[in-house]
Design a protein around this motif. Structure first.
Motif, PDB file in Angstrom:
ATOM      1  N   GLY A 170       0.451  -0.818  -0.074  1.00 22.20           N
ATOM      2  CA  GLY A 170      -0.018   0.251   0.286  1.00 22.20           C
ATOM      3  C   GLY A 170       1.155   1.443  -0.013  1.00 22.20           C
ATOM      4  N   ILE A 171       2.257   1.376  -0.579  1.00 21.62           N
ATOM      5  CA  ILE A 171       3.051   2.433  -0.493  1.00 21.62           C
ATOM      6  C   ILE A 171       1.599   3.795  -1.739  1.00 21.62           C
ATOM      7  CG2 ILE A 171       5.304   3.519  -1.809  1.00 21.62           C
ATOM      8  CD1 ILE A 171       6.196   0.017  -1.050  1.00 21.62           C
ATOM      9  N   PRO A 172       2.303   4.568  -1.325  1.00 22.35           N
ATOM     10  CA  PRO A 172       1.342   5.784  -1.637  1.00 22.35           C
ATOM     11  C   PRO A 172       2.548   6.015  -2.796  1.00 22.35           C
ATOM     12  CG  PRO A 172       2.548   6.448  -0.043  1.00 22.35           C
ATOM     13  CD  PRO A 172       2.326   5.260   0.282  1.00 22.35           C
ATOM     14  N   VAL A 173       1.436   6.330  -3.663  1.00 18.47           N
ATOM     15  CA  VAL A 173       2.617   7.476  -5.492  1.00 18.47           C
ATOM     16  C   VAL A 173       3.658   7.919  -5.362  1.00 18.47           C
ATOM     17  CG1 VAL A 173       1.989   7.941  -7.586  1.00 18.47           C
ATOM     18  CG2 VAL A 173       0.159   6.024  -7.207  1.00 18.47           C
ATOM     19  N   SER A 174       3.175   9.048  -4.308  1.00 10.65           N
ATOM     20  CA  SER A 174       4.163  10.001  -4.100  1.00 10.65           C
ATOM     21  C   SER A 174       4.838   9.686  -3.355  1.00 10.65           C
ATOM     22  CB  SER A 174       3.489  10.972  -2.200  1.00 10.65           C
ATOM     23  OG  SER A 174       3.140  10.262  -1.726  1.00 10.65           O
ATOM     24  N   GLN A 175       4.786   8.113  -3.277  1.00 11.74           N
ATOM     25  CA  GLN A 175       6.755   8.074  -2.838  1.00 11.74           C
ATOM     26  C   GLN A 175       7.449   7.262  -3.818  1.00 11.74           C
ATOM     27  OE1 GLN A 175       7.510   8.638   0.418  1.00 11.74           O
ATOM     28  NE2 GLN A 175       6.008   9.672   0.100  1.00 11.74           N
ATOM     29  N   ILE A 176       7.172   7.221  -4.911  1.00 13.34           N
ATOM     30  CA  ILE A 176       7.645   6.362  -5.766  1.00 13.34           C
ATOM     31  C   ILE A 176       9.031   6.743  -6.626  1.00 13.34           C
ATOM     32  CG2 ILE A 176       7.225   5.134  -8.482  1.00 13.34           C
ATOM     33  CD1 ILE A 176       5.388   3.996  -6.567  1.00 13.34           C
ATOM     34  N   ASP A 177       9.055   8.166  -6.764  1.00 17.53           N
ATOM     35  CA  ASP A 177      10.025   8.559  -7.499  1.00 17.53           C
ATOM     36  C   ASP A 177      11.306   8.678  -6.021  1.00 17.53           C
ATOM     37  OD1 ASP A 177       8.846   9.315  -9.357  1.00 17.53           O
ATOM     38  OD2 ASP A 177       8.722  11.856  -8.546  1.00 17.53           O
ATOM     39  N   ASN A 178      10.941   8.768  -4.705  1.00 15.85           N
ATOM     40  CA  ASN A 178      11.938   8.307  -3.356  1.00 15.85           C
ATOM     41  C   ASN A 178      12.549   6.940  -3.789  1.00 15.85           C
ATOM     42  OD1 ASN A 178      11.546  11.097  -2.414  1.00 15.85           O
ATOM     43  ND2 ASN A 178      10.063  10.498  -0.977  1.00 15.85           N
ATOM     44  N   ILE A 179      11.404   6.175  -4.297  1.00 19.25           N
ATOM     45  CA  ILE A 179      12.006   4.406  -4.233  1.00 19.25           C
ATOM     46  C   ILE A 179      13.012   3.932  -5.390  1.00 19.25           C
ATOM     47  CG2 ILE A 179      11.578   2.502  -4.772  1.00 19.25           C
ATOM     48  CD1 ILE A 179       8.702   2.881  -2.534  1.00 19.25           C
ATOM     49  N   LYS A 180      12.602   4.995  -6.514  1.00 17.46           N
ATOM     50  CA  LYS A 180      13.266   5.039  -7.777  1.00 17.46           C
ATOM     51  C   LYS A 180      14.401   5.363  -7.440  1.00 17.46           C
ATOM     52  CE  LYS A 180      10.110   5.090 -11.113  1.00 17.46           C
ATOM     53  NZ  LYS A 180       9.700   5.659 -13.088  1.00 17.46           N
ATOM     54  N   ASN A 181      14.724   6.296  -6.684  1.00 16.39           N
ATOM     55  CA  ASN A 181      16.159   6.958  -6.584  1.00 16.39           C
ATOM     56  C   ASN A 181      17.114   6.468  -4.949  1.00 16.39           C
ATOM     57  OD1 ASN A 181      16.457   9.714  -8.273  1.00 16.39           O
ATOM     58  ND2 ASN A 181      14.995  10.271  -6.713  1.00 16.39           N
ATOM     59  N   GLY A 182      16.057   5.579  -5.049  1.00 12.22           N
ATOM     60  CA  GLY A 182      16.941   4.102  -4.059  1.00 12.22           C
ATOM     61  C   GLY A 182      16.674   4.050  -2.355  1.00 12.22           C
ATOM     62  N   HIS A 183      15.902   5.228  -2.254  1.00 17.91           N
ATOM     63  CA  HIS A 183      14.719   4.617  -0.990  1.00 17.91           C
ATOM     64  C   HIS A 183      14.045   3.209  -0.346  1.00 17.91           C
ATOM     65  CE1 HIS A 183      15.978   9.036   0.432  1.00 17.91           C
ATOM     66  NE2 HIS A 183      15.091   9.586  -0.779  1.00 17.91           N
ATOM     67  N   ASP A 184      14.611   2.544   0.758  1.00 16.79           N
ATOM     68  CA  ASP A 184      13.249   1.831   1.281  1.00 16.79           C
ATOM     69  C   ASP A 184      12.468   1.972   1.418  1.00 16.79           C
ATOM     70  OD1 ASP A 184      15.907   0.271   0.773  1.00 16.79           O
ATOM     71  OD2 ASP A 184      16.725   0.402   2.924  1.00 16.79           O
ATOM     72  N   TRP A 185      11.287   1.589   1.973  1.00 20.10           N
ATOM     73  CA  TRP A 185      10.197   1.734   2.512  1.00 20.10           C
ATOM     74  C   TRP A 185       9.698   0.849   3.485  1.00 20.10           C
ATOM     75  CZ3 TRP A 185       6.212   5.455   2.171  1.00 20.10           C
ATOM     76  CH2 TRP A 185       5.098   4.674   2.865  1.00 20.10           C
TER      77      TRP A 185
END
Length: 304
Positions: A170-185
């Motif tokens: 259930g990761i929000p769309v607003s976090q997609i760019d952060n994840i693409k940039n290498g961040h964990d969740w």
């Protein structure tokens, strides 16, 4: 992956034949089209290939021998008659500037689109074009006049999101760019979902090196190291090594030696002398050194 293809419009050398047209190619990268060289007959080959004229906005001329540029004025005139309004960018040695200006004044007056001329230094390896996804860099060559090749190279892309895992947590769309940039969740319960589980690796960077015309250059491989596909002139077979030296061209074997040293994935031969009715001799001599070699031919479409 987005398309990265080379459309061969002409792969012959200076003397036109019934089999081969003079040098010209269209490089297709992520839905953008770039022309390399524009020998006689190029616009007819464009018609045959069904490539959309309007999508070509950049033309790169390797040098001012006629078999690489004599089709340019006629093609620019045709673009005007077809109602083109978008600017056309032309990259070539400074000497083409006044020739282009006078020819346009004589034969193409009243064009409704702008011709933007960009002089290039063929003696340097320099980025001459760049956009969000691509760079084009000059490759200094050794010919009878100033000449360079061109290296088309994709820029690295971001990793791919695993939509199934994103939905699972259930990761929000607003976090997609952060994840693409290498961040964990981190979940609401404090569990850390590593980035490696949320993404798959980015597509590999692809590149295309165009090297025509040139004498064999022992250090050329350093400028095209790791290219996905190399187009290297192979005007002669070994039976005409003296001609290659005299006119500053390469043999098929020399092209293969460059490909081997550069560690490219695929070698494409071209710029054939009209003396060879069958280019199999060129293919065989190149494959003896570099196995993954193919012959270019008019209307061929090569995946980079």
């Amino acid at each position: 992956m987005e398309p990265f293809k080379v459309h061969i419009l002409g792969c012959g050398s200076a003397l036109p034949t019934l089999k081969h047209y003079a040098s010209s190619q269209v490089v297709e990268v992520r839905k953008k089209l770039f022309m390399i060289d524009c020998g006689e007959g190029t616009q007819m080959q464009l018609r045959r290939s069904r490539i959309r004229f309007t999508k070509i906005n950049h033309i790169f001329i390797s040098h001012l021998h006629g078999d690489h540029c004599l089709g340019l004025i006629g093609m620019l005139s045709t673009f005007g008659m077809l109602g083109r309004t978008a600017p056309m960018h032309i990259f070539a040695t400074e000497e083409l500037g006044p020739i282009l200006k006078s020819s346009l004044a004589a034969f193409c007056s009243g064009l409704d689109y702008e011709i933007c001329f960009h002089p290039i230094d063929t003696a340097k390896s320099t980025v001459i074009y760049e956009d969000r996804s691509l760079t084009v860099t000059t490759i200094p060559l050794n010919h009878r006049m100033p000449c360079c090749g061109f290296l088309f190279k994709e820029k690295p892309t971001m990793p791919h999101i695993r939509r199934d895992i994103i939905d699972l947590y259930g990761i929000p769309v607003s976090q997609i760019d952060n994840i693409k940039n290498g961040h964990d969740w981190t979940t609401e319960d404090g569990d850390v979902i590593p980035n490696s589980k949320l993404t798959t690796p980015a597509d590999p960077v692809r590149s295309y090196a165009y090297c025509s015309d040139t004498r064999y250059i022992p250090g050329l491989h350093k400028l095209i190291s790791g290219a996905s596909t190399l187009y290297h002139e192979s005007t002669y077979a070994n039976d005409n090594q003296r001609m290659a030296i005299k006119y500053k061209h390469s043999t098929a074997e020399e092209a293969a030696r460059t490909a081997l040293a550069a560690g490219v994935k695929q070698l494409v031969l071209g710029h054939y002398s009209s003396r060879y009715e069958d280019e199999t001799i060129l293919l065989n001599e190149a494959r003896a050194v570099f196995e993954n070699t193919i012959l270019s031919d008019e209307m061929a479409v090569i995946d980079v």
